[in-house]
Design a protein around this motif. Structure first.
Motif, PDB file in Angstrom:
ATOM      1  N   TYR A 290      11.555  -8.547   2.846  1.00  0.00           N
ATOM      2  CA  TYR A 290      11.911  -7.162   3.145  1.00  0.00           C
ATOM      3  C   TYR A 290      13.354  -6.877   2.743  1.00  0.00           C
ATOM      4  N   PHE A 291      13.574  -5.638   2.324  1.00  0.00           N
ATOM      5  CA  PHE A 291      14.914  -5.212   1.960  1.00  0.00           C
ATOM      6  C   PHE A 291      14.924  -3.689   1.889  1.00  0.00           C
ATOM      7  N   GLY A 292      16.111  -3.121   1.773  1.00  0.00           N
ATOM      8  CA  GLY A 292      16.246  -1.681   1.611  1.00  0.00           C
ATOM      9  C   GLY A 292      16.924  -1.376   0.291  1.00  0.00           C
ATOM     10  N   ARG A 293      16.664  -0.203  -0.229  1.00  0.00           N
ATOM     11  CA  ARG A 293      17.262   0.209  -1.501  1.00  0.00           C
ATOM     12  C   ARG A 293      18.690   0.710  -1.260  1.00  0.00           C
ATOM     13  N   MET A 294      19.559  -0.246  -0.916  1.00  0.00           N
ATOM     14  CA  MET A 294      20.940   0.096  -0.599  1.00  0.00           C
ATOM     15  C   MET A 294      21.667   0.701  -1.784  1.00  0.00           C
ATOM     16  N   TYR A 295      21.112   0.530  -2.971  1.00  0.00           N
ATOM     17  CA  TYR A 295      21.757   1.124  -4.127  1.00  0.00           C
ATOM     18  C   TYR A 295      21.719   2.651  -4.057  1.00  0.00           C
ATOM     19  N   GLN A 296      20.768   3.213  -3.310  1.00  0.00           N
ATOM     20  CA  GLN A 296      20.675   4.673  -3.216  1.00  0.00           C
ATOM     21  C   GLN A 296      21.893   5.279  -2.506  1.00  0.00           C
ATOM     22  N   PRO A 297      22.197   4.876  -1.254  1.00  0.00           N
ATOM     23  CA  PRO A 297      23.418   5.428  -0.642  1.00  0.00           C
ATOM     24  C   PRO A 297      24.693   4.958  -1.320  1.00  0.00           C
ATOM     25  N   SER A 298      24.642   3.821  -2.021  1.00  0.00           N
ATOM     26  CA  SER A 298      25.824   3.372  -2.766  1.00  0.00           C
ATOM     27  C   SER A 298      26.128   4.312  -3.926  1.00  0.00           C
ATOM     28  N   PHE A 299      25.094   4.874  -4.526  1.00  0.00           N
ATOM     29  CA  PHE A 299      25.278   5.907  -5.548  1.00  0.00           C
ATOM     30  C   PHE A 299      26.011   7.107  -4.946  1.00  0.00           C
ATOM     31  N   LEU A 300      25.635   7.485  -3.741  1.00  0.00           N
ATOM     32  CA  LEU A 300      26.285   8.607  -3.064  1.00  0.00           C
ATOM     33  C   LEU A 300      27.738   8.275  -2.724  1.00  0.00           C
ATOM     34  N   ALA A 301      27.978   7.024  -2.310  1.00  0.00           N
ATOM     35  CA  ALA A 301      29.358   6.599  -2.043  1.00  0.00           C
ATOM     36  C   ALA A 301      30.196   6.666  -3.307  1.00  0.00           C
ATOM     37  N   GLY A 302      29.576   6.365  -4.444  1.00  0.00           N
ATOM     38  CA  GLY A 302      30.276   6.461  -5.727  1.00  0.00           C
ATOM     39  C   GLY A 302      30.686   7.890  -6.052  1.00  0.00           C
ATOM     40  N   ILE A 303      29.830   8.853  -5.681  1.00  0.00           N
ATOM     41  CA  ILE A 303      30.180  10.261  -5.884  1.00  0.00           C
ATOM     42  C   ILE A 303      31.436  10.601  -5.085  1.00  0.00           C
ATOM     43  N   ILE A 304      31.475  10.127  -3.836  1.00  0.00           N
ATOM     44  CA  ILE A 304      32.641  10.381  -2.992  1.00  0.00           C
ATOM     45  C   ILE A 304      33.898   9.786  -3.629  1.00  0.00           C
ATOM     46  N   ALA A 305      33.801   8.515  -4.035  1.00  0.00           N
ATOM     47  CA  ALA A 305      34.960   7.833  -4.631  1.00  0.00           C
ATOM     48  C   ALA A 305      35.414   8.528  -5.902  1.00  0.00           C
ATOM     49  N   GLY A 306      34.462   8.914  -6.748  1.00  0.00           N
ATOM     50  CA  GLY A 306      34.799   9.551  -8.013  1.00  0.00           C
ATOM     51  C   GLY A 306      35.498  10.885  -7.842  1.00  0.00           C
ATOM     52  N   MET A 307      35.151  11.591  -6.777  1.00  0.00           N
ATOM     53  CA  MET A 307      35.762  12.893  -6.537  1.00  0.00           C
ATOM     54  C   MET A 307      37.088  12.798  -5.781  1.00  0.00           C
ATOM     55  N   MET A 308      37.307  11.682  -5.094  1.00  0.00           N
ATOM     56  CA  MET A 308      38.513  11.548  -4.274  1.00  0.00           C
ATOM     57  C   MET A 308      39.662  10.832  -4.986  1.00  0.00           C
ATOM     58  N   THR A 309      39.347  10.042  -6.011  1.00  0.00           N
ATOM     59  CA  THR A 309      40.420   9.339  -6.716  1.00  0.00           C
ATOM     60  C   THR A 309      41.285  10.316  -7.507  1.00  0.00           C
ATOM     61  N   LYS A 310      42.570  10.075  -7.504  1.00  0.00           N
ATOM     62  CA  LYS A 310      43.510  10.872  -8.297  1.00  0.00           C
ATOM     63  C   LYS A 310      43.990  10.098  -9.524  1.00  0.00           C
ATOM     64  N   LYS A 311      44.011   8.772  -9.392  1.00  0.00           N
ATOM     65  CA  LYS A 311      44.495   7.920 -10.482  1.00  0.00           C
ATOM     66  C   LYS A 311      43.368   7.468 -11.414  1.00  0.00           C
ATOM     67  N   ASN A 312      42.133   7.751 -11.027  1.00  0.00           N
ATOM     68  CA  ASN A 312      40.958   7.318 -11.792  1.00  0.00           C
ATOM     69  C   ASN A 312      40.829   5.794 -11.857  1.00  0.00           C
ATOM     70  N   ILE A 313      41.383   5.127 -10.851  1.00  0.00           N
ATOM     71  CA  ILE A 313      41.230   3.673 -10.704  1.00  0.00           C
ATOM     72  C   ILE A 313      40.673   3.407  -9.307  1.00  0.00           C
ATOM     73  N   ILE A 314      39.476   2.845  -9.275  1.00  0.00           N
ATOM     74  CA  ILE A 314      38.805   2.546  -8.006  1.00  0.00           C
ATOM     75  C   ILE A 314      38.625   1.036  -7.901  1.00  0.00           C
ATOM     76  N   GLY A 315      39.059   0.448  -6.813  1.00  0.00           N
ATOM     77  CA  GLY A 315      38.921  -0.989  -6.607  1.00  0.00           C
ATOM     78  C   GLY A 315      37.662  -1.315  -5.833  1.00  0.00           C
ATOM     79  N   TYR A 316      37.023  -2.441  -6.177  1.00  0.00           N
ATOM     80  CA  TYR A 316      35.754  -2.809  -5.534  1.00  0.00           C
ATOM     81  C   TYR A 316      35.775  -4.304  -5.221  1.00  0.00           C
ATOM     82  N   VAL A 317      35.710  -4.633  -3.938  1.00  0.00           N
ATOM     83  CA  VAL A 317      35.738  -6.033  -3.489  1.00  0.00           C
ATOM     84  C   VAL A 317      34.314  -6.561  -3.440  1.00  0.00           C
ATOM     85  N   GLU A 318      34.044  -7.580  -4.276  1.00  0.00           N
ATOM     86  CA  GLU A 318      32.692  -8.117  -4.443  1.00  0.00           C
ATOM     87  C   GLU A 318      32.493  -9.421  -3.668  1.00  0.00           C
TER      88      GLU A 318
END
Length: 356
Positions: free
Chosen positions: A122-150
């Protein structure tokens, strides 16, 4: 004949009154405020829903790999009839346990092995809300550099990262996502160092897939925006926290426990999305209304099953080599999603060779 009938009826009554024992195996501590914490909220949910009809327990900080078999079998020997093993690295051990204990229901989270009797993936399609989080990040960045801790480089992580990057690209084609691998699900010290290094590179938004709230705390301390993961981390970044893709495991746990109690459960493979409420997007009050409205519009489409960022793409999807992977009218299959080990062309960094 009457005695036999009475015995059968009595045995059915006993079974109906019996307390269902449900066990959980966790890879981290329940206080990690991330992956394990989210699963434990699901455990607490079914305790509240079913009350004295069930008994739950958990084992935390159980290492990945075959070493986990001892812990899994320990629960089975103690009479637990439903066992959830909640880390990818428990897959093979859970498979072995399912064969050894055919009268126990085993559920393995995020893997791909299962049977049609007592072993479910079992699992969930976490990529779906992660796409939405990306929209937030893309609209909020001013420097166009977004860091992602993997965390650990496996298809699940790569898929979720790419969905985030796709959301960023939709609203801000100029932005880049810089990634740093910690090679651990939960290591607050490494997560902190990774977040600091990304901010020093110029990132003004920090996102993550690791389990602790360390990246959110670092972002708050250094005055940049943050996007958490797994669960609500807002208390660690009151001024700069933007939200998070979060799990709602209770919805799935309640569903399968009800089916088991009713005798209607069927083992197999489950991969639900936002339409099942197993995954959600949390939007902080720090997010402006114009950004919220766009996110909520896509959220509604996904909940209605009318849109999926990979399966029904609305833009071209290319990897770092420029190879076209998907486009409007030609989405990716579940098989392709489950084996994804390539990165989108707006990501700076790479997937380590050989995975871990």
């Amino acid at each position: 004949m009457r005695k036999l009938l009475v015995l059968v009826v009595l045995s059915m009554v006993v079974l109906s009154l019996a307390v269902l024992k449900v066990g959980f195996i966790y890879v981290g501590p329940i206080g990690d405020h991330g992956w394990t914490y989210a699963h434990d909220l699901g455990r607490q949910h079914i305790e509240k829903v079913f009350g004295d009809k069930i008994e739950t327990t958990y084992m935390e900080n159980v290492p990945d790999g075959m070493e986990s078999l001892k812990s899994i079998e320990a629960l089975a020997k103690r009479g637990y009839k439903v066992i959830f093993t909640t880390s990818f690295g428990y897959m093979d051990a859970t498979e072995i346990a399912a064969k050894k204990y055919p009268n126990v229901y085993f559920f393995h989270c995020s893997g791909y092995k299962y049977n049609d009797k007592n072993f479910t993936a079992y699992f969930g399609r976490m990529y779906q809300p992660s796409f939405l989080a990306g929209i937030i990040a893309g609209m909020m960045t001013k420097k166009n550099i977004i860091g992602y801790v993997e965390p650990i480089p496996i298809p699940e992580v790569v898929r979720i990262t790419n969905a985030f990057a796709l959301g960023v690209k939709l609203v801000n084609p100029k932005a880049k996502i810089h990634i740093v691998w910690t090679h651990s699900w939960y290591d607050p010290a490494q997560e902190k160092e990774a977040a600091i290094s990304l901010i020093e590179e110029g990132a003004d938004v920090i996102a993550q897939q690791t389990d602790s709230a360390a990246p959110v705390q670092v972002a708050e301390d250094m005055g940049v925006y943050s996007i958490g993961y797994n669960s609500d981390m807002s208390k660690f970044g009151p001024e700069h926290y933007l939200g998070a893709p979060i799990w709602n495991w209770g919805a799935y746990y309640e569903k399968v426990i009800r089916e088991i109690m009713a005798g209607t459960f069927k083992a197999g493979n489950y991969w639900g999305g936002m339409e099942d409420d197993i995954v959600r997007i949390q939007i902080s009050e720090n997010v402006p209304e114009n950004v919220k409205s766009i996110v909520k519009a896509f959220e509604a489409l996904m909940k209605e099953g009318k849109f999926d960022p990979f399966k029904t793409p609305i833009m071209e999807i290319r990897d770092q080599k420029g190879e076209l992977k998907a486009w409007p009218g030609h989405g990716l299959t579940d098989k392709e999603l489950l084996s994804m080990m390539w990165l989108l062309d707006n990501i700076v960094g790479s997937v380590p060779k050989g995975g871990e």
